[in-house]
Every structure is written in C-alpha cells, then in structure tokens.
Design a protein around this motif. Sequence first.
Motif, PDB file in Angstrom:
ATOM      1  N   ASP A 148       0.813  -1.217   0.000  1.00 14.47           N
ATOM      2  CA  ASP A 148       0.000   0.000   0.000  1.00 14.47           C
ATOM      3  C   ASP A 148       0.844   1.263   0.000  1.00 14.47           C
ATOM      4  O   ASP A 148       0.366   2.341  -0.370  1.00 14.47           O
ATOM      5  N   GLY A 149       2.093   1.162   0.398  1.00 11.23           N
ATOM      6  CA  GLY A 149       2.940   2.340   0.462  1.00 11.23           C
ATOM      7  C   GLY A 149       3.623   2.681  -0.852  1.00 11.23           C
ATOM      8  O   GLY A 149       4.287   3.719  -0.956  1.00 11.23           O
ATOM      9  N   GLU A 150       3.499   1.848  -1.864  1.00  9.97           N
ATOM     10  CA  GLU A 150       4.164   2.096  -3.144  1.00  9.97           C
ATOM     11  C   GLU A 150       3.425   3.150  -3.950  1.00  9.97           C
ATOM     12  O   GLU A 150       2.201   3.271  -3.860  1.00  9.97           O
ATOM     13  N   ALA A 154      -0.877   4.247  -4.910  1.00 10.46           N
ATOM     14  CA  ALA A 154      -1.538   5.558  -4.878  1.00 10.46           C
ATOM     15  C   ALA A 154      -2.289   5.830  -6.168  1.00 10.46           C
ATOM     16  O   ALA A 154      -3.390   6.408  -6.158  1.00 10.46           O
ATOM     17  N   GLU A 155      -1.733   5.409  -7.299  1.00  9.65           N
ATOM     18  CA  GLU A 155      -2.420   5.603  -8.577  1.00  9.65           C
ATOM     19  C   GLU A 155      -3.695   4.775  -8.637  1.00  9.65           C
ATOM     20  O   GLU A 155      -4.718   5.231  -9.151  1.00  9.65           O
ATOM     21  N   VAL A 156      -3.638   3.549  -8.121  1.00  7.52           N
ATOM     22  CA  VAL A 156      -4.835   2.705  -8.095  1.00  7.52           C
ATOM     23  C   VAL A 156      -5.905   3.344  -7.216  1.00  7.52           C
ATOM     24  O   VAL A 156      -7.082   3.425  -7.591  1.00  7.52           O
ATOM     25  N   ARG A 157      -5.511   3.806  -6.045  1.00 10.54           N
ATOM     26  CA  ARG A 157      -6.471   4.446  -5.143  1.00 10.54           C
ATOM     27  C   ARG A 157      -7.093   5.685  -5.786  1.00 10.54           C
ATOM     28  O   ARG A 157      -8.291   5.940  -5.635  1.00 10.54           O
ATOM     29  N   LYS A 158      -6.280   6.460  -6.479  1.00  3.99           N
ATOM     30  CA  LYS A 158      -6.772   7.692  -7.085  1.00  3.99           C
ATOM     31  C   LYS A 158      -7.835   7.391  -8.140  1.00  3.99           C
ATOM     32  O   LYS A 158      -8.884   8.049  -8.189  1.00  3.99           O
ATOM     33  N   LEU A 159      -7.582   6.390  -8.967  1.00  6.38           N
ATOM     34  CA  LEU A 159      -8.524   6.066 -10.030  1.00  6.38           C
ATOM     35  C   LEU A 159      -9.764   5.362  -9.499  1.00  6.38           C
ATOM     36  O   LEU A 159     -10.893   5.777  -9.766  1.00  6.38           O
ATOM     37  N   VAL A 160      -9.552   4.281  -8.727  1.00  2.71           N
ATOM     38  CA  VAL A 160     -10.654   3.418  -8.299  1.00  2.71           C
ATOM     39  C   VAL A 160     -11.443   4.018  -7.139  1.00  2.71           C
ATOM     40  O   VAL A 160     -12.672   3.921  -7.103  1.00  2.71           O
ATOM     41  N   GLY A 161     -10.723   4.663  -6.205  1.00  4.21           N
ATOM     42  CA  GLY A 161     -11.386   5.146  -5.006  1.00  4.21           C
ATOM     43  C   GLY A 161     -11.806   6.600  -5.046  1.00  4.21           C
ATOM     44  O   GLY A 161     -12.590   7.036  -4.206  1.00  4.21           O
ATOM     45  N   GLU A 162     -11.272   7.370  -6.028  1.00  5.25           N
ATOM     46  CA  GLU A 162     -11.598   8.793  -6.083  1.00  5.25           C
ATOM     47  C   GLU A 162     -12.250   9.197  -7.401  1.00  5.25           C
ATOM     48  O   GLU A 162     -13.377   9.691  -7.421  1.00  5.25           O
ATOM     49  N   ALA A 217       5.793   1.941 -14.445  1.00  4.03           N
ATOM     50  CA  ALA A 217       4.882   2.545 -15.422  1.00  4.03           C
ATOM     51  C   ALA A 217       3.545   2.858 -14.774  1.00  4.03           C
ATOM     52  O   ALA A 217       2.938   3.902 -15.036  1.00  4.03           O
ATOM     53  N   LEU A 218       3.083   1.984 -13.924  1.00  3.26           N
ATOM     54  CA  LEU A 218       1.807   2.201 -13.245  1.00  3.26           C
ATOM     55  C   LEU A 218       1.889   3.410 -12.315  1.00  3.26           C
ATOM     56  O   LEU A 218       0.954   4.209 -12.231  1.00  3.26           O
ATOM     57  N   ALA A 219       3.008   3.564 -11.647  1.00 11.62           N
ATOM     58  CA  ALA A 219       3.157   4.657 -10.683  1.00 11.62           C
ATOM     59  C   ALA A 219       3.200   6.027 -11.353  1.00 11.62           C
ATOM     60  O   ALA A 219       2.921   7.038 -10.716  1.00 11.62           O
TER      61      ALA A 219
END
Length: 236
Positions: A148-150, A154-162, A217-219
């Motif tokens: 979760d700290g990578e 954060a990119e996943v959280r931004k897209l999926v959760g926000e 690339a994901l980050a």
Amino acid sequence: MPTDIDRQIDRANAVLHRSRERYTTLSARAKKRREAEILGRVGRIAASAGAIVVAAMLIGWFVPLGMGGAMAVMALLIAVTLFFGLMPARAEVTPEKFGEAPLATLPLQTEEWLDRQRPTLPGAAMPLVDAIAARLDVLSGQLRMLNDGEPAAAEVRKLVGEQLPELVKGYQRVPDQLRTVDRYGQSPDKQLVDGLTLIDEEIGQMSAQLAQGDLDALATRGRYLQVKYRGDDMAE
C-alpha cells in the motif's frame, strides 16, 4: 448470401450475448456474496445456540434447572436466533470511506458501490458498468501482493477510489431533465459514458501492468485527472 441487415442483426446478437454473459457473471458474484453472508449468520446462530445448550447442561449437573430453567434456555435460544437473524447486514461503505479501506478490498467495495448506483445511471452506461465491475474483480486479486505504500498503489487508489466515484456523483448531481440536454456539444449522459469508457480502459491498463510487474509505469500514469474535471463540469 447474407445482406447488410443480416450482418447488423448478427452483430447486435453478438453484443447482446456478451452483455448477458457479463451480467450473469456479475449476478453470480453478487449471489455468492449473499450466500456467504447467510452462511455466516447461520454459523453464528449455531455456535451461540450450542454454547447455550452446553452451558445449560453443565449447570444442570449441579443445579436442577426445572421447568423455569428450561423455559429460560428456550428464551435464550430464541433471542439469539432473532438477534443474529435480524441483525443488519454489514454497513455499506461510501466513497468517503474508500480512503480507509485496505488496498486489496478497495476494488470490491467500489464495485459494490457502483452496482448500487445502477438505478440512477442511463441505460447506455450499463454495459460499461458491467465491464468495469468485471475489471475491478480481477484487479482485487492482483492487489493482494501490492504494498500500500508504493506509488503504484496511490495511482490505483486515485482512479478506483476517487476519480470513478467523482465521475458518477458528478453525473448524479445533474437534474434528471437536463441529463440528455447538450451543453458545449455533449450531454451529461454522453459525458458519463465517455468517462466510464476511459475508466474501463485505464483499469484494464493497470491490470496489464500489474500482471507484467511493471510498477514503475503504473506509478507514473497520472494522466487520468481529466476525469475529475469532467465530473465537476457535469455538476455545474
């Protein structure tokens, strides 16, 4: 020799078949979750009832329970059954709480939230809602191994959760009578469908990068902030 009409009918049937397959898969997942919840309730009732019976037997070795004791045990069994049987299901998680969710459970919570929004969304968005839900189901399994700290997390959280919830909530803030009215060349219905299309593609890219282990690339994706502003524009 097949005509253009025949080919169009075949294409329409193929699209309908794929939509039915997706819906069936999603319905099966929802049914599985409901069955798991029911089994959990039954298990808690059985465990509590067993504990009451064992306790009554142990007490009965030393103190005769009599008719009053038997009635008290029966009352306890009924109370336990009613308590666990009527106990409200787990609280529905809202987007405001997504930031507190463990990363691996975030896609499932978002999927369940999105499923509850179906009655407020246009018919044209339903195939995309189904497709996104299916992608979120896959993503949930992939995120179990992601720290979760990578930066990638954060990119996943931004897209999926926000950004996904913001897009949908932005559309829901538009009055019903204005959702099909063109503004600046696009209606809110069309903006929603376009935004969901982008999200579907973006989640697919994220899953592909996670499968390839390409976390760098994901980050550094970050190009998806446009969806936030699309959601805000619809609310104006």
